[in-house]
Design a protein around this motif. Structure first.
Motif, PDB file in Angstrom:
ATOM      1  N   ASP A 216     -35.878 -47.432 -43.010  1.00  0.00           N
ATOM      2  CA  ASP A 216     -36.505 -48.741 -42.836  1.00  0.00           C
ATOM      3  C   ASP A 216     -37.967 -48.659 -42.409  1.00  0.00           C
ATOM      4  O   ASP A 216     -38.591 -49.682 -42.102  1.00  0.00           O
ATOM      5  N   GLY A 217     -38.535 -47.445 -42.385  1.00  0.00           N
ATOM      6  CA  GLY A 217     -39.952 -47.281 -42.064  1.00  0.00           C
ATOM      7  C   GLY A 217     -40.245 -46.999 -40.611  1.00  0.00           C
ATOM      8  O   GLY A 217     -41.410 -46.748 -40.243  1.00  0.00           O
ATOM      9  N   ARG A 218     -39.245 -47.054 -39.731  1.00  0.00           N
ATOM     10  CA  ARG A 218     -39.472 -46.770 -38.313  1.00  0.00           C
ATOM     11  C   ARG A 218     -39.855 -45.310 -38.130  1.00  0.00           C
ATOM     12  O   ARG A 218     -39.224 -44.414 -38.673  1.00  0.00           O
ATOM     13  N   GLU A 219     -40.894 -45.068 -37.341  1.00  0.00           N
ATOM     14  CA  GLU A 219     -41.346 -43.714 -37.062  1.00  0.00           C
ATOM     15  C   GLU A 219     -40.976 -43.335 -35.630  1.00  0.00           C
ATOM     16  O   GLU A 219     -41.061 -44.163 -34.718  1.00  0.00           O
ATOM     17  N   PHE A 220     -40.570 -42.100 -35.435  1.00  0.00           N
ATOM     18  CA  PHE A 220     -40.138 -41.654 -34.113  1.00  0.00           C
ATOM     19  C   PHE A 220     -40.330 -40.145 -34.008  1.00  0.00           C
ATOM     20  O   PHE A 220     -40.303 -39.417 -35.009  1.00  0.00           O
ATOM     21  N   PRO A 221     -40.536 -39.649 -32.787  1.00  0.00           N
ATOM     22  CA  PRO A 221     -40.735 -38.215 -32.591  1.00  0.00           C
ATOM     23  C   PRO A 221     -39.401 -37.470 -32.555  1.00  0.00           C
ATOM     24  O   PRO A 221     -38.403 -37.994 -32.074  1.00  0.00           O
ATOM     25  N   VAL A 222     -39.404 -36.251 -33.074  1.00  0.00           N
ATOM     26  CA  VAL A 222     -38.215 -35.402 -33.024  1.00  0.00           C
ATOM     27  C   VAL A 222     -38.619 -33.999 -32.579  1.00  0.00           C
ATOM     28  O   VAL A 222     -39.773 -33.585 -32.727  1.00  0.00           O
ATOM     29  N   TYR A 223     -37.638 -33.322 -32.018  1.00  0.00           N
ATOM     30  CA  TYR A 223     -37.802 -31.888 -31.776  1.00  0.00           C
ATOM     31  C   TYR A 223     -36.984 -31.185 -32.843  1.00  0.00           C
ATOM     32  O   TYR A 223     -35.773 -31.399 -32.962  1.00  0.00           O
ATOM     33  N   LEU A 224     -37.662 -30.361 -33.644  1.00  0.00           N
ATOM     34  CA  LEU A 224     -37.032 -29.754 -34.818  1.00  0.00           C
ATOM     35  C   LEU A 224     -36.942 -28.236 -34.676  1.00  0.00           C
ATOM     36  O   LEU A 224     -37.898 -27.592 -34.239  1.00  0.00           O
ATOM     37  N   SER A 225     -35.781 -27.693 -35.034  1.00  0.00           N
ATOM     38  CA  SER A 225     -35.598 -26.241 -35.138  1.00  0.00           C
ATOM     39  C   SER A 225     -35.146 -25.933 -36.559  1.00  0.00           C
ATOM     40  O   SER A 225     -34.231 -26.576 -37.075  1.00  0.00           O
ATOM     41  N   THR A 226     -35.789 -24.961 -37.193  1.00  0.00           N
ATOM     42  CA  THR A 226     -35.403 -24.575 -38.542  1.00  0.00           C
ATOM     43  C   THR A 226     -35.031 -23.094 -38.575  1.00  0.00           C
ATOM     44  O   THR A 226     -35.482 -22.307 -37.736  1.00  0.00           O
ATOM     45  N   SER A 227     -34.203 -22.730 -39.524  1.00  0.00           N
ATOM     46  CA  SER A 227     -33.862 -21.323 -39.736  1.00  0.00           C
ATOM     47  C   SER A 227     -33.404 -21.152 -41.172  1.00  0.00           C
ATOM     48  O   SER A 227     -33.151 -22.130 -41.884  1.00  0.00           O
ATOM     49  N   LEU A 228     -33.297 -19.888 -41.595  1.00  0.00           N
ATOM     50  CA  LEU A 228     -32.913 -19.577 -42.965  1.00  0.00           C
ATOM     51  C   LEU A 228     -31.419 -19.306 -43.051  1.00  0.00           C
ATOM     52  O   LEU A 228     -30.813 -18.798 -42.107  1.00  0.00           O
ATOM     53  N   LEU A 229     -30.830 -19.641 -44.189  1.00  0.00           N
ATOM     54  CA  LEU A 229     -29.435 -19.310 -44.477  1.00  0.00           C
ATOM     55  C   LEU A 229     -29.412 -18.237 -45.558  1.00  0.00           C
ATOM     56  O   LEU A 229     -30.086 -18.371 -46.576  1.00  0.00           O
ATOM     57  N   SER A 244     -33.594 -33.504 -33.075  1.00  0.00           N
ATOM     58  CA  SER A 244     -33.146 -34.436 -32.031  1.00  0.00           C
ATOM     59  C   SER A 244     -34.208 -35.511 -31.850  1.00  0.00           C
ATOM     60  O   SER A 244     -35.403 -35.202 -31.725  1.00  0.00           O
ATOM     61  N   ASP A 245     -33.773 -36.766 -31.835  1.00  0.00           N
ATOM     62  CA  ASP A 245     -34.675 -37.884 -31.563  1.00  0.00           C
ATOM     63  C   ASP A 245     -35.087 -37.818 -30.093  1.00  0.00           C
ATOM     64  O   ASP A 245     -34.254 -37.903 -29.188  1.00  0.00           O
ATOM     65  N   ILE A 246     -36.392 -37.628 -29.839  1.00  0.00           N
ATOM     66  CA  ILE A 246     -36.876 -37.480 -28.454  1.00  0.00           C
ATOM     67  C   ILE A 246     -37.710 -38.685 -28.025  1.00  0.00           C
ATOM     68  O   ILE A 246     -38.573 -38.580 -27.159  1.00  0.00           O
ATOM     69  N   THR A 247     -37.422 -39.850 -28.619  1.00  0.00           N
ATOM     70  CA  THR A 247     -38.172 -41.063 -28.281  1.00  0.00           C
ATOM     71  C   THR A 247     -38.083 -41.371 -26.789  1.00  0.00           C
ATOM     72  O   THR A 247     -39.106 -41.624 -26.137  1.00  0.00           O
ATOM     73  N   GLU A 248     -36.866 -41.331 -26.228  1.00  0.00           N
ATOM     74  CA  GLU A 248     -36.704 -41.650 -24.807  1.00  0.00           C
ATOM     75  C   GLU A 248     -37.399 -40.618 -23.931  1.00  0.00           C
ATOM     76  O   GLU A 248     -38.014 -40.966 -22.913  1.00  0.00           O
ATOM     77  N   ARG A 249     -37.327 -39.358 -24.304  1.00  0.00           N
ATOM     78  CA  ARG A 249     -37.969 -38.324 -23.503  1.00  0.00           C
ATOM     79  C   ARG A 249     -39.482 -38.496 -23.500  1.00  0.00           C
ATOM     80  O   ARG A 249     -40.127 -38.372 -22.467  1.00  0.00           O
ATOM     81  N   LYS A 250     -40.045 -38.823 -24.648  1.00  0.00           N
ATOM     82  CA  LYS A 250     -41.501 -39.022 -24.731  1.00  0.00           C
ATOM     83  C   LYS A 250     -41.910 -40.239 -23.908  1.00  0.00           C
ATOM     84  O   LYS A 250     -42.956 -40.236 -23.257  1.00  0.00           O
ATOM     85  N   SER A 251     -41.070 -41.300 -23.925  1.00  0.00           N
ATOM     86  CA  SER A 251     -41.382 -42.476 -23.119  1.00  0.00           C
ATOM     87  C   SER A 251     -41.348 -42.127 -21.645  1.00  0.00           C
ATOM     88  O   SER A 251     -42.222 -42.565 -20.857  1.00  0.00           O
ATOM     89  N   SER A 252     -40.381 -41.310 -21.217  1.00  0.00           N
ATOM     90  CA  SER A 252     -40.295 -40.881 -19.840  1.00  0.00           C
ATOM     91  C   SER A 252     -41.517 -40.047 -19.447  1.00  0.00           C
ATOM     92  O   SER A 252     -42.063 -40.190 -18.340  1.00  0.00           O
ATOM     93  N   GLU A 253     -41.964 -39.173 -20.331  1.00  0.00           N
ATOM     94  CA  GLU A 253     -43.157 -38.361 -20.045  1.00  0.00           C
ATOM     95  C   GLU A 253     -44.387 -39.246 -19.881  1.00  0.00           C
ATOM     96  O   GLU A 253     -45.218 -39.013 -18.978  1.00  0.00           O
ATOM     97  N   ARG A 254     -44.504 -40.270 -20.741  1.00  0.00           N
ATOM     98  CA  ARG A 254     -45.657 -41.167 -20.629  1.00  0.00           C
ATOM     99  C   ARG A 254     -45.601 -41.948 -19.319  1.00  0.00           C
ATOM    100  O   ARG A 254     -46.609 -42.154 -18.665  1.00  0.00           O
TER     101      ARG A 254
END
Length: 254
Positions: A216-229, A244-254
């Motif tokens: 729906d176009g909503r933008e939000f911060p995530v913490y991403l980990s990638t690896s190979l298979l 992981s959606d880290i929207t709440e964590r970023k708001s807490s940091e601010r």
């Protein structure tokens, strides 16, 4: 002069030996049985599979070897065999020691000395079944975790997402499978981060924060980990991302 007859007898013996070897040393178990289920002949692999000698197996019937759960279906199996000439199904064979072996059976009707008999090719699929059970269990675990999991092929096209991914990004599996993973990346990320993720993943893995975008176009911060298979021989076949959606964590940091 019986030269031609002796040559024909020699050729017949050689032909019989050749096909006997093909029968006895085939990698699949082979059974030949009458239409009433009596076992007429078996090869060496059938004995190895079930733990019986050839003499012991030739005293048994088809119904003595299969799992009780399918015995009631033998009439339907033979009916389908008579109708089509061949039939394939999976079941379990009972070994001599009482243990069960998962098998795939291919049956066909053949003529043997003017008698119609059934030939069975039996393949032990126990390892395949166990491997599939592990895969199903792993897939079930991945679907149930709270992080968003996506698997992409070598062209960065999505081939798997879990339930949390659907819920967070608003895409159904049907909508996003086959699409480029860039469909969920925000245009407001710092320059070069997408290339950085690709390079880091190719080197074995990447971790960090970035902005993603839902359907729906909503933008939000995530913490991403990638690896190979990799497959069993070490070749890279895909990459996996766990976000992981880290929207709440970023708001807490601010």
């Amino acid at each position: 002069d019986i030269t031609e007859r002796k040559l024909a007898e020699t050729a017949l013996r050689e032909s019989e030996n050749k096909f006997r070897n093909l029968f006895d040393f085939a990698t699949d178990s082979i059974f030949v049985q009458s239409l009433n289920g009596r076992i007429i002949s078996v090869n060496n692999q059938a004995c190895n599979l079930l733990g019986y000698t050839k003499d012991e197996l030739q005293k048994l019937k088809f119904s003595d070897l299969i799992n009780e759960n399918i015995i009631d279906n033998t009439f339907a199996i033979y009916s389908a065999l008579k109708e089509k000439g061949n039939y394939q199904f999976e079941t379990q064979y009972k070994r001599k020691d009482g243990s069960l072996s998962d098998v795939e059976i291919s049956m066909r009707l053949i003529k043997l000395q003017d008698e119609e008999v059934v030939q069975l090719f039996v393949r032990d699929i126990s390892e395949r079944k166990h491997a599939q059970e592990k895969i199903d269990m792993l897939a079930h675990a991945i679907r149930g975790i709270s992080e968003c999991v996506s698997i992409t092929d070598l062209d960065n096209k999505v081939i798997f997402i879990n339930d949390a991914f659907e819920k967070t990004y608003g895409y159904t599996k049907e909508e996003i499978i086959g699409k480029h993973i860039g469909i969920i990346r925000s245009a407001n990320n710092r320059p070069g981060i997408i290339k950085e993720i690709d390079i880091g993943t190719d080197k074995g893995g990447w971790q960090g924060e970035l902005n993603n975008r839902s359907k729906d176009g909503r933008e939000f911060p995530v913490y991403l980990s990638t690896s190979l298979l990799r497959n069993e021989v070490g070749e890279i076949i895909a990459s996996i991302g766990v976000a992981s959606d880290i929207t709440e964590r970023k708001s807490s940091e601010r």
